[in-house]
Scaffold this motif. Structure first.
Motif, PDB file in Angstrom:
ATOM      1  N   GLN B  36       9.793  -2.848  -1.731  1.00 32.40           N
ATOM      2  CA  GLN B  36       8.889  -2.678  -0.475  1.00 32.40           C
ATOM      3  C   GLN B  36       8.247  -1.169  -0.532  1.00 32.40           C
ATOM      4  OE1 GLN B  36      10.866  -3.990   3.264  1.00 32.40           O
ATOM      5  NE2 GLN B  36       9.420  -5.824   3.301  1.00 32.40           N
ATOM      6  N   LYS B  37       7.085  -0.983  -0.151  1.00 31.61           N
ATOM      7  CA  LYS B  37       6.442   0.355   0.009  1.00 31.61           C
ATOM      8  C   LYS B  37       6.059   0.658   1.050  1.00 31.61           C
ATOM      9  CE  LYS B  37       2.742   2.163  -3.442  1.00 31.61           C
ATOM     10  NZ  LYS B  37       1.965   1.741  -4.453  1.00 31.61           N
ATOM     11  N   PRO B  38       6.293   1.946   1.525  1.00 31.37           N
ATOM     12  CA  PRO B  38       5.816   2.642   2.815  1.00 31.37           C
ATOM     13  C   PRO B  38       4.438   2.889   2.762  1.00 31.37           C
ATOM     14  CG  PRO B  38       6.755   4.117   1.554  1.00 31.37           C
ATOM     15  CD  PRO B  38       6.992   3.111   0.952  1.00 31.37           C
ATOM     16  N   LYS B  39       3.510   2.314   4.000  1.00 32.52           N
ATOM     17  CA  LYS B  39       2.030   2.572   4.135  1.00 32.52           C
ATOM     18  C   LYS B  39       1.930   3.475   5.081  1.00 32.52           C
ATOM     19  CE  LYS B  39      -2.299   0.219   4.882  1.00 32.52           C
ATOM     20  NZ  LYS B  39      -2.809  -0.610   5.771  1.00 32.52           N
ATOM     21  N   TYR B  40       1.108   4.613   4.753  1.00 36.84           N
ATOM     22  CA  TYR B  40       1.098   5.755   6.157  1.00 36.84           C
ATOM     23  C   TYR B  40      -0.314   5.786   6.397  1.00 36.84           C
ATOM     24  CZ  TYR B  40       0.681  10.660   7.119  1.00 36.84           C
ATOM     25  OH  TYR B  40       0.551  11.869   7.518  1.00 36.84           O
ATOM     26  N   GLY B  78      11.938   2.836  -1.502  1.00 30.88           N
ATOM     27  CA  GLY B  78      11.424   1.896  -0.426  1.00 30.88           C
ATOM     28  C   GLY B  78      12.422   1.314   0.420  1.00 30.88           C
ATOM     29  N   CYS B  79      13.267   2.206   0.845  1.00 30.87           N
ATOM     30  CA  CYS B  79      14.460   1.981   1.740  1.00 30.87           C
ATOM     31  C   CYS B  79      14.000   1.859   3.127  1.00 30.87           C
ATOM     32  CB  CYS B  79      15.389   2.983   1.558  1.00 30.87           C
ATOM     33  SG  CYS B  79      14.968   4.636   2.463  1.00 30.87           S
ATOM     34  N   GLY B  80      13.004   2.284   3.669  1.00 33.60           N
ATOM     35  CA  GLY B  80      12.515   1.847   4.708  1.00 33.60           C
ATOM     36  C   GLY B  80      12.725   3.012   5.897  1.00 33.60           C
ATOM     37  N   ILE B  81      13.616   4.001   5.643  1.00 33.09           N
ATOM     38  CA  ILE B  81      14.022   4.769   6.682  1.00 33.09           C
ATOM     39  C   ILE B  81      12.961   5.661   7.353  1.00 33.09           C
ATOM     40  CG2 ILE B  81      15.378   6.993   6.894  1.00 33.09           C
ATOM     41  CD1 ILE B  81      17.476   5.818   5.052  1.00 33.09           C
ATOM     42  N   CYS B  82      11.806   6.028   6.538  1.00 29.13           N
ATOM     43  CA  CYS B  82      10.730   6.730   7.082  1.00 29.13           C
ATOM     44  C   CYS B  82      10.033   5.789   8.324  1.00 29.13           C
ATOM     45  CB  CYS B  82       9.807   7.248   5.982  1.00 29.13           C
ATOM     46  SG  CYS B  82       9.322   5.707   4.973  1.00 29.13           S
ATOM     47  N   ALA B  83       9.997   4.626   7.823  1.00 30.88           N
ATOM     48  CA  ALA B  83       8.937   3.675   8.773  1.00 30.88           C
ATOM     49  C   ALA B  83       9.951   3.359  10.049  1.00 30.88           C
ATOM     50  CB  ALA B  83       9.004   2.305   8.164  1.00 30.88           C
ATOM     51  N   TYR B  84      11.410   3.292   9.793  1.00 24.78           N
ATOM     52  CA  TYR B  84      12.266   3.243  10.849  1.00 24.78           C
ATOM     53  C   TYR B  84      12.286   4.293  11.685  1.00 24.78           C
ATOM     54  CZ  TYR B  84      16.659   2.173  13.295  1.00 24.78           C
ATOM     55  OH  TYR B  84      17.499   1.917  14.607  1.00 24.78           O
ATOM     56  N   ILE B  91       3.970   4.571   9.917  1.00 23.90           N
ATOM     57  CA  ILE B  91       4.378   4.227   8.791  1.00 23.90           C
ATOM     58  C   ILE B  91       4.928   2.906   8.794  1.00 23.90           C
ATOM     59  CG2 ILE B  91       5.918   4.632   6.659  1.00 23.90           C
ATOM     60  CD1 ILE B  91       6.437   7.482   7.843  1.00 23.90           C
ATOM     61  N   THR B  92       4.454   1.882   7.809  1.00 22.85           N
ATOM     62  CA  THR B  92       4.774   0.449   7.841  1.00 22.85           C
ATOM     63  C   THR B  92       5.316   0.151   6.507  1.00 22.85           C
ATOM     64  OG1 THR B  92       2.663  -0.339   7.775  1.00 22.85           O
ATOM     65  CG2 THR B  92       3.515  -0.372   9.739  1.00 22.85           C
ATOM     66  N   MET B  93       6.140  -0.970   6.411  1.00 21.54           N
ATOM     67  CA  MET B  93       6.563  -1.291   4.944  1.00 21.54           C
ATOM     68  C   MET B  93       5.779  -2.536   4.658  1.00 21.54           C
ATOM     69  SD  MET B  93       8.770   1.117   4.363  1.00 21.54           S
ATOM     70  CE  MET B  93       9.398   0.506   2.697  1.00 21.54           C
ATOM     71  N   GLU B  94       5.496  -2.455   3.412  1.00 22.62           N
ATOM     72  CA  GLU B  94       4.491  -3.753   2.886  1.00 22.62           C
ATOM     73  C   GLU B  94       5.101  -4.071   1.377  1.00 22.62           C
ATOM     74  OE1 GLU B  94       0.456  -1.719   1.546  1.00 22.62           O
ATOM     75  OE2 GLU B  94       0.764  -2.768   3.616  1.00 22.62           O
ATOM     76  N   GLU B  95       5.027  -5.387   0.908  1.00 18.48           N
ATOM     77  CA  GLU B  95       5.446  -5.656  -0.320  1.00 18.48           C
ATOM     78  C   GLU B  95       4.868  -4.938  -1.391  1.00 18.48           C
ATOM     79  OE1 GLU B  95       7.918  -8.019  -1.075  1.00 18.48           O
ATOM     80  OE2 GLU B  95       8.047  -7.732   1.346  1.00 18.48           O
ATOM     81  N   ASP B  96       5.512  -4.524  -2.550  1.00 11.05           N
ATOM     82  CA  ASP B  96       4.995  -3.563  -3.472  1.00 11.05           C
ATOM     83  C   ASP B  96       4.369  -4.435  -4.598  1.00 11.05           C
ATOM     84  OD1 ASP B  96       4.636  -1.339  -4.910  1.00 11.05           O
ATOM     85  OD2 ASP B  96       6.553  -0.773  -5.425  1.00 11.05           O
TER      86      ASP B  96
END
Lengths: 387, 96
Positions: B36-40, B78-84, B91-96
């Protein structure tokens, strides 16, 4: 040449460690290793040995301290036995993988259970594949000399691997024998200053014991195995120079009356001295018997073993540990594998004896040989089991 | 900089697999682990720097010229900590 005195083998070994000017001793007491550590503690307390004595809380900590100490570039010694080796086993494998030249005195003792404080080789066979150089000794003088040789080989920049000196518990550790001591001059001549290939020191930053991904682990293990195999000529060189200094010649494989021998007994450690008497008795009866003593267990001297056993019709391998559920006991496994592709391979018989301190006499060895020659199963027998 | 580890032969490994060059972990691109990839979204971002502080791989860095944050996808796992951690959901996580 130094003086010859009657002394307990453990005390002599500790004196040898002291003469090597060891920097760090980290050990936890366990029978039958205790006298080695106690005497080193005395040497430190009396001021005659300028070393850091670390009275750790367990063997796991002992080997951990040894790793740190050797990594920092200090000459390092430990001693243990049986359950102690089992507890430190995790770090034993790490010491060799990190190429840390630690010297260990292992008083060979049976593993629990049932709890036994007496001698066999089950403890050292547990760490057979740990990547340490493993040497066996037959008598007190050999143990004493082995200490100097172990430090020299371990710390050699071409080797940089830990060395385990196997000393049969009680049968060797607690006996009083005439031992010719080395002098300080001899030690300094034989044992150069320890110059580690890598060490933890702020002037040049290194990481030891890092993470190894699947992409690199195989290469790391290949390099480790290569290092252990390449220690062989250095081990031999160490023994050759020890012979120049003391007149006592050691070899990876040593032969006794094997020249025309049809039947050869092969063993490791103090049982070889007993087997020597058995061979003499058989020779007196006109039987062509001989003895092969395996001094170096790792790296295994494959070619020397082939050469030593080449002319024999029958070989009796004396094992002092059980490899539960396996086809052979540990030493026999190797001997059978080594000889398998030889065109004139002897019949190789396997007897397991002397477990947990059960006494083995020369007459027993002759009996074992007769029993093995009569047995056509080519499996293994545990000698002296009551039915 | 040393070679990537899947190109190192066994003879090239230092004794004991000792690492003699500091910081060579940067040769290993952990971004390849990402699913997963963060989207900013810089319009929502309040520039609190929380993502920058929390990123375990130091893969987030500020771009002062543009006044935004950027992600280094060589190291972003893609750990998602930034989005959390983002307090305003920039920041949202989406499929890479």
């Amino acid at each position: 040449m130094g003086r010859k005195v009657g002394v307990e083998v453990s005390i002599a070994a500790a004196d040898a460690v002291g003469l090597c000017d060891v920097d760090v001793v980290a050990a936890y007491p366990i029978t039958p290793q205790t006298h080695v550590v106690e005497h080193l503690s005395e040497l430190c307390a009396s001021g005659s040995l300028d070393a850091e004595f670390v009275p750790v809380e367990s063997e796991h900590s002992a080997m951990s301290v040894c790793c740190g100490s050797a990594a920092a570039g200090a000459r390092t010694f430990t001693a243990t036995s049986s359950q102690g080796l089992a507890l430190m086993a995790e770090i034993v494998f790490i010491a060799s993988s990190m190429r840390l030249p630690i010297v260990m005195f292992l008083a060979n003792r049976a593993l629990s259970s049932p709890l036994s404080i007496w001698n066999d080789h089950s403890d050292t066979m547990m760490v057979r594949d740990s990547g340490w150089i493993q040497v066996f000794c037959e008598n007190g003088q050999e143990v004493y000399d082995a200490v100097f040789h172990a430090f020299r080989v371990a710390e050699d920049a071409r080797v940089s691997l830990p060395v385990m000196i196997n000393v049969d518990g009680f049968n060797l550790t607690h006996v009083i024998e005439p031992i010719e001591f080395w002098t300080k001059d001899m030690t300094q001549k034989y044992l150069p200053e320890f110059k580690p290939i890598h060490r933890l020191y702020p002037d040049k930053v290194v990481t030891m014991g890092a993470f190894g991904m699947p992409e690199i682990y195989t290469e790391a293990k290949m390099a480790q195995n290569d290092a252990l195999l390449k220690s062989f000529p250095v081990i031999k060189q160490g023994w050759n120079e020890l012979a120049d200094l003391t007149g006592r010649k050691y070899s990876p494989v040593e032969m006794y009356k094997t020249e025309d021998a049809e039947t050869i007994i092969l063993g490791m450690g103090s049982i070889c001295e007993t087997a020597t008497l058995a061979v003499d008795q058989m020779r007196d009866q006109g039987k062509k018997a001989g003895l092969v003593k395996l001094r170096l267990w790792r790296p295994l001297p494959v070619d020397d073993i082939k050469k030593a056993l080449a002319g024999a019709k029958d070989v009796l391998v004396l094992d002092r540990a059980v490899s539960f559920g396996a086809a052979n006991a540990p030493v026999t496994s190797e001997i059978r594998a080594i000889m398998y592709h030889e065109s004139n391979r002897p019949n190789i018989h396997n007897v397991i004896a002397g477990l947990g301190g059960r006494d083995v006499t020369p007459d027993h060895i002759i009996e074992m040989l007769e029993m093995a020659l009569a047995d056509k199963t080519r499996g293994y027998n545990i000698f002296g089991v009551r039915s | 900089m040393t070679k990537p580890m899947d190109q190192i032969g066994w003879r090239e490994i230092d004794a004991g697999a000792v690492i003699t060059e500091p910081g060579n972990a940067s040769c290993y691109h952990t971004g390849t682990w990402r699913s997963q990839k963060p989207k900013y979204d810089s319009n929502i971002c309040i520039r609190c720097w929380r993502c920058f502080v929390m990123c375990p791989d130091a893969a987030i860095s500020p771009n002062f010229d543009k006044n935004i944050f950027t992600w280094n996808y060589d190291y972003c796992k893609g750990c998602g900590i930034c989005a959390y951690e983002c307090p305003v959901d920039a920041i949202t996580m989406e499929e890479d």
